[in-house]
Scaffold this active site. Sequence first.
Site, PDB file in Angstrom:
ATOM      1  CG  ASP A   1      56.052   3.990 -24.566  1.00 44.56           C
ATOM      2  OD1 ASP A   1      55.894   2.774 -24.379  1.00 44.56           O
ATOM      3  OD2 ASP A   1      55.579   4.864 -23.800  1.00 44.56           O
TER       4      ASP A   1
ATOM      5  CG  HIS B   1      46.127  -7.326 -13.815  1.00 45.75           C
ATOM      6  ND1 HIS B   1      45.860  -8.649 -13.970  1.00 45.75           N
ATOM      7  CD2 HIS B   1      47.177  -7.250 -12.972  1.00 45.75           C
ATOM      8  CE1 HIS B   1      46.712  -9.352 -13.233  1.00 45.75           C
ATOM      9  NE2 HIS B   1      47.518  -8.519 -12.607  1.00 45.75           N
TER      10      HIS B   1
ATOM     11  CG  ASP C   1      52.474  -2.821 -10.919  1.00 45.52           C
ATOM     12  OD1 ASP C   1      51.384  -3.414 -10.908  1.00 45.52           O
ATOM     13  OD2 ASP C   1      52.979  -2.280  -9.911  1.00 45.52           O
ATOM     14  CD  GLU C   2      55.669  -7.662 -14.481  1.00 46.37           C
ATOM     15  OE1 GLU C   2      54.435  -7.647 -14.287  1.00 46.37           O
ATOM     16  OE2 GLU C   2      56.482  -8.145 -13.679  1.00 46.37           O
TER      17      GLU C   2
ATOM     18  CG  ASN D   1      48.056  -9.417  -4.260  1.00 43.42           C
ATOM     19  OD1 ASN D   1      47.115  -9.897  -4.895  1.00 43.42           O
ATOM     20  ND2 ASN D   1      49.113 -10.135  -3.919  1.00 43.42           N
TER      21      ASN D   1
HETATM   22  P1  GDP Z   1      49.842  -5.155 -14.667  1.00 42.96           P
HETATM   23  O1  GDP Z   1      49.625  -5.232 -13.193  1.00 42.96           O
HETATM   24  O2  GDP Z   1      51.011  -5.986 -15.112  1.00 42.96           O
HETATM   25  O3  GDP Z   1      48.621  -5.445 -15.476  1.00 42.96           O
HETATM   26  O4  GDP Z   1      50.250  -3.651 -14.984  1.00 42.96           O
HETATM   27  P2  GDP Z   1      49.543  -2.308 -14.403  1.00 42.96           P
HETATM   28  O5  GDP Z   1      48.268  -2.129 -15.118  1.00 42.96           O
HETATM   29  O6  GDP Z   1      49.543  -2.307 -12.922  1.00 42.96           O
HETATM   30  O7  GDP Z   1      50.604  -1.220 -14.817  1.00 42.96           O
HETATM   31  C1  GDP Z   1      51.046  -1.076 -16.123  1.00 42.96           C
HETATM   32  C2  GDP Z   1      50.823   0.380 -16.577  1.00 42.96           C
HETATM   33  O8  GDP Z   1      51.538   0.589 -17.782  1.00 42.96           O
HETATM   34  C3  GDP Z   1      49.378   0.689 -16.896  1.00 42.96           C
HETATM   35  O9  GDP Z   1      49.132   2.019 -16.549  1.00 42.96           O
HETATM   36  C4  GDP Z   1      49.296   0.520 -18.408  1.00 42.96           C
HETATM   37  O10 GDP Z   1      48.278   1.304 -18.988  1.00 42.96           O
HETATM   38  C5  GDP Z   1      50.657   0.993 -18.823  1.00 42.96           C
HETATM   39  N1  GDP Z   1      51.207   0.377 -20.040  1.00 42.96           N
HETATM   40  C6  GDP Z   1      51.123  -0.910 -20.443  1.00 42.96           C
HETATM   41  N2  GDP Z   1      51.853  -1.102 -21.563  1.00 42.96           N
HETATM   42  C7  GDP Z   1      52.415   0.086 -21.867  1.00 42.96           C
HETATM   43  C8  GDP Z   1      53.319   0.531 -22.900  1.00 42.96           C
HETATM   44  O11 GDP Z   1      53.765  -0.226 -23.756  1.00 42.96           O
HETATM   45  N3  GDP Z   1      53.693   1.848 -22.863  1.00 42.96           N
HETATM   46  C9  GDP Z   1      53.238   2.709 -21.923  1.00 42.96           C
HETATM   47  N4  GDP Z   1      53.660   3.967 -21.962  1.00 42.96           N
HETATM   48  N5  GDP Z   1      52.401   2.316 -20.928  1.00 42.96           N
HETATM   49  C10 GDP Z   1      52.008   1.031 -20.902  1.00 42.96           C
HETATM   50  P1  IMO Z   2      50.190  -6.939 -10.273  1.00 36.76           P
HETATM   51  O1  IMO Z   2      49.403  -8.196 -10.560  1.00 36.76           O
HETATM   52  C1  IMO Z   2      53.301  -4.904  -7.945  1.00 36.76           C
HETATM   53  C2  IMO Z   2      54.097  -6.518  -3.935  1.00 36.76           C
HETATM   54  C3  IMO Z   2      53.855  -5.592  -2.770  1.00 36.76           C
HETATM   55  C4  IMO Z   2      54.888  -6.128  -1.794  1.00 36.76           C
HETATM   56  C5  IMO Z   2      54.852  -7.628  -2.035  1.00 36.76           C
HETATM   57  C6  IMO Z   2      53.968  -8.403  -1.065  1.00 36.76           C
HETATM   58  O2  IMO Z   2      49.394  -5.693 -10.443  1.00 36.76           O
HETATM   59  O3  IMO Z   2      51.476  -6.942 -11.026  1.00 36.76           O
HETATM   60  P2  IMO Z   2      51.319  -8.593  -0.811  1.00 36.76           P
HETATM   61  O4  IMO Z   2      50.291  -7.539  -0.554  1.00 36.76           O
HETATM   62  O5  IMO Z   2      51.109  -9.352  -2.080  1.00 36.76           O
HETATM   63  O6  IMO Z   2      51.545  -9.513   0.352  1.00 36.76           O
HETATM   64  O7  IMO Z   2      52.695  -7.761  -0.960  1.00 36.76           O
HETATM   65  O8  IMO Z   2      54.358  -7.797  -3.353  1.00 36.76           O
HETATM   66  N1  IMO Z   2      52.966  -6.714  -4.870  1.00 36.76           N
HETATM   67  C7  IMO Z   2      52.870  -6.146  -6.087  1.00 36.76           C
HETATM   68  N2  IMO Z   2      53.656  -5.244  -6.689  1.00 36.76           N
HETATM   69  N3  IMO Z   2      52.250  -5.421  -8.600  1.00 36.76           N
HETATM   70  C8  IMO Z   2      51.464  -6.361  -8.022  1.00 36.76           C
HETATM   71  O9  IMO Z   2      50.476  -7.005  -8.678  1.00 36.76           O
HETATM   72  C9  IMO Z   2      51.737  -6.729  -6.686  1.00 36.76           C
HETATM   73  N4  IMO Z   2      51.161  -7.585  -5.817  1.00 36.76           N
HETATM   74  C10 IMO Z   2      51.926  -7.584  -4.713  1.00 36.76           C
HETATM   75  O10 IMO Z   2      54.085  -4.258  -3.107  1.00 36.76           O
HETATM   76  O11 IMO Z   2      56.174  -5.675  -2.148  1.00 36.76           O
HETATM   77 MG    MG Z   3      49.515  -3.955 -11.536  1.00 36.41          MG
END
Ligand code: GDP
Ligand code: IMO
Ligand code: MG
Length: 502
Positions: free
Chosen positions: A407, A55, A27-28, A52
């Site tokens: 931010d 994005h 979730d970066e 899992n």
């Molecule tokens: P991913 O799994 O790495 O693609 O990340 P996720 O989508 O699960 O979670 C990232 C969250 O951070 C999302 O809600 C994005 O819209 C949000 N996001 C991404 N970049 C930024 C940023 O620079 N600032 C803020 N405030 N939110 C961001």
């Molecule tokens: P994205 O691509 C955050 C975590 C789960 C758990 C561990 C193993 O959005 O960054 P799994 O269901 O994969 O066997 O769970 O990994 N996990 C994630 N946490 N973002 C993800 O994907 C994840 N995919 C798996 O919470 O700790």
């Molecule tokens: Mg994610």
Amino acid sequence: MSNHHQKLKKVLKPYRNLVVVGGNWGDEGKGKIIDLVMAHYDVTVRFSGGANAGHTVYATNGKKLVSHLIPCGLAQNKECVMGRGELVDLKLFLEEIEQAKKVLGKRLPPIHLDQMSPLWTPWHGLLEAWLEYVKGKGKVGTTGKGIGPLEGLYKLRMAPVVGQIFLDKNKLVEVLKPLYDALLPIFKELSKVGKGLDPSLRRVPTPLVVADLLREYAKQIKPFTTDTSFVLFKAAADHRRMLFEGAQALGLDSRFGTYPFVSSGNSAAFGAAEGTGLPMQNFGATLMVVKTLPTRVGAGPFPSEMWTRDKAMSFAKDHLGLFVTPPTPSLEKRGKDRRVEFLAEKLRLINSGQAKGADYSQYFQVLGDERGATTGRGRSVGFIDIPWLAYAIRINGPKWLALTRFDMLSSVKTIPVVVGYKLNGKLLSPGQLPPPWDMEKVKPVFENWTGWNENIFGVNRGANLPQPAKLFLSRLEKHLKTQILLVGTGPGREDIVVRADK
Ligand code: GDP
Ligand code: IMO
Ligand code: MG
């Protein structure tokens, strides 16, 4: 072409194939960064993980699109390849296609699904429930998408693969039967345990039922299904520019993450070759996406964590009204004022030096709406962690970093940063990581770095960042010995600083 894209074009031009991976525990903001960078690539390719992943990107019309399986280059209308290393849930795949049609409102670009990708069945979900139950307190806290069982059973040569749904029904049942027979004793135990498990998990479908279920999708899936390694081979031969979209992150990589609290696939950059069948020499550069304040859901070591995991994860659940998107309109109205007051009070505590770990955590959880895109679970937040990043850089070897959510640090006067790990009183060398049984004993060493008063949300020119924020970034780069190319200042496509000319 916007200023950002002029700069990016120049920087990325020499790198025909780019790997984008996460550097923390998921979730970066990989989705947002990939969405930006995809303007300079023709094809997006997933190589690992499955349902899992979650994005988040915003389509041009501002609508949110959360992709789990289909690469997020889809939002840019770019060709999408789901490499053989990706685990596939056909129902979810078709739902995503429907979602994309609604959000993007146009004909979708070519999407390729690999005929040999491991295929999800309801049994994988049941096995996962059992494994987590057996592990008890030591459970991984998975996303519940059957990822571990599917990847594990594939390695045991027991998983069905996508292309087998086109076999005759009898043949497909033959494929499924050994898996069912192997798991049946476990399913029987599972039905005895019952307690604490979802009642639906106690009804175990037979191979015939599963075969029917999977074959229902065959007609719809057919046009997408192919040997993606050949598609990619041809794309490489045609000099098409490809972006390889990592899922999860280094901390969740099954080999180099914080095992056993990891996912089951290759989340590190090296997974791009394994999950696609393209030879190693195709992979020119890696961009590692790093969250300014890392987060974690599920269990496992997290040395820079601000609060305790369980409390942080349930905080989100118990205080939904404070978060950005409350479930009901009535909560929304009340929630807005409460949210503003709550954040102001926590920030006051932080800036007066009175804040405890819980205050920091709650402030950043609420400010950042830290809830999982796949499961909606609360995410626990940590401070910037330089030793972890040094390790992630060592394994991923990125050419650049993308630092998202910068931010979040707006208006925080003094920012605690973890600059070292101590184990049994001894400082570890940069890039060194203890084995899992010692990870929980690691003590972070903090430094306080100067923050800034301004709100930098939405800033999209380096020159407009306050001087202390610029110094902060240079200081971080010096520690990490890696260029921070992109700095996220908000969720939107334009909320980004491109630092190409520094
Ligand atoms: P991913 O799994 O790495 O693609 O990340 P996720 O989508 O699960 O979670 C990232 C969250 O951070 C999302 O809600 C994005 O819209 C949000 N996001 C991404 N970049 C930024 C940023 O620079 N600032 C803020 N405030 N939110 C961001
Ligand atoms: P994205 O691509 C955050 C975590 C789960 C758990 C561990 C193993 O959005 O960054 P799994 O269901 O994969 O066997 O769970 O990994 N996990 C994630 N946490 N973002 C993800 O994907 C994840 N995919 C798996 O919470 O700790
Ligand atoms: Mg994610």
